[in-house]
Design a protein around this motif. Structure first.
Motif, short mmCIF file in Angstrom:
data_model
loop_
_atom_site.label_atom_id
_atom_site.label_comp_id
_atom_site.label_asym_id
_atom_site.label_seq_id
_atom_site.Cartn_x
_atom_site.Cartn_y
_atom_site.Cartn_z
N TYR A 202 -19.89 11.68 -1.30
CA TYR A 202 -20.03 10.22 -1.29
C TYR A 202 -18.91 9.54 -0.51
N ARG A 203 -18.06 10.30 0.14
CA ARG A 203 -16.95 9.78 0.93
C ARG A 203 -16.11 8.79 0.12
N LEU A 204 -15.70 9.24 -1.06
CA LEU A 204 -14.95 8.37 -1.97
C LEU A 204 -13.45 8.47 -1.77
N TYR B 175 -17.94 16.29 -4.91
CA TYR B 175 -18.45 14.96 -5.23
C TYR B 175 -17.77 13.90 -4.37
N TYR B 176 -16.44 13.96 -4.26
CA TYR B 176 -15.71 13.01 -3.43
C TYR B 176 -16.14 13.12 -1.97
N GLU C 1 -18.34 2.42 -6.51
CA GLU C 1 -17.91 2.80 -5.17
C GLU C 1 -18.98 3.59 -4.42
N ARG C 2 -19.80 4.34 -5.14
CA ARG C 2 -20.78 5.17 -4.45
C ARG C 2 -22.13 4.48 -4.29
N GLU D 274 -15.44 10.67 -14.47
CA GLU D 274 -15.10 10.33 -13.09
C GLU D 274 -16.33 9.81 -12.34
N THR E 289 -16.52 5.96 -10.82
CA THR E 289 -16.72 5.71 -9.40
C THR E 289 -18.14 5.23 -9.08
N HIS E 290 -18.87 4.84 -10.09
CA HIS E 290 -20.26 4.41 -9.86
C HIS E 290 -20.35 3.26 -8.87
N GLY F 176 -26.59 5.64 -4.14
CA GLY F 176 -25.74 5.90 -5.28
C GLY F 176 -26.32 6.83 -6.33
N THR G 148 -7.29 13.34 -0.25
CA THR G 148 -7.84 13.61 -1.58
C THR G 148 -8.00 15.10 -1.85
#
Length: 129
Positions: A37-39, A33-34, A107-108, A100, A104-105, A116, A44
């Motif tokens: 969406y390049r979070l 997931y990270y 941010e994505r 999570e 992070t909504h 998103g 990380t």
């Protein structure tokens, strides 16, 4: 059988192993997931591997065994208690992943139509070649 419980040591080991597998699956899903969406930062994935994965593994084993003991005391049969403990661990780690995603909504969500949304991420998990 364990003392005053209708479960065996093998049931405890099964629940612990299933809890660990579910926990590691949740960590892998969170890493994907990270990355999708390049979070995260470049560190990380490393942090998830070295810090979160061992902690989640221990927690998964503990959750599986505690759920097994509670469910066995409630009167469920051995096999049903093991399966229900797997379900409890799955629900807990799914809730952590959902929290999570909710956290992070902002941010994505990018610009443009459909930015998103989660559907592309879940589609990326199932690849057909």
């Amino acid at each position: 059988m364990l003392w005053l419980l209708p479960i065996t040591k093998e049931d405890v080991v099964r629940s612990a192993i299933f809890g660990v597998v579910i926990a590691l699956g949740a960590i892998v899903l969170l890493d994907r997931y990270y990355a999708f969406y390049r979070l995260g930062t470049p560190w990380t994935s490393y942090a998830l591997l070295t810090i979160a994965a061992p902690i989640a593994s221990v927690l998964g084993a503990i959750i599986g065994v505690i759920a097994l003991i509670v469910l066995a005391r409630a009167g469920l049969g051995r096999r049903v208690a093991v399966l229900a403990s797997v379900l409890v661990a799955t629900l807990l780690f799914s809730a952590v992943f959902a929290l999570e995603v909710h956290r992070t909504h902002a941010e994505r969500t990018g610009e443009g139509e459909g930015a998103g949304r989660l559907a592309p991420f879940f589609r990326s998990l199932i690849t057909f070649q």
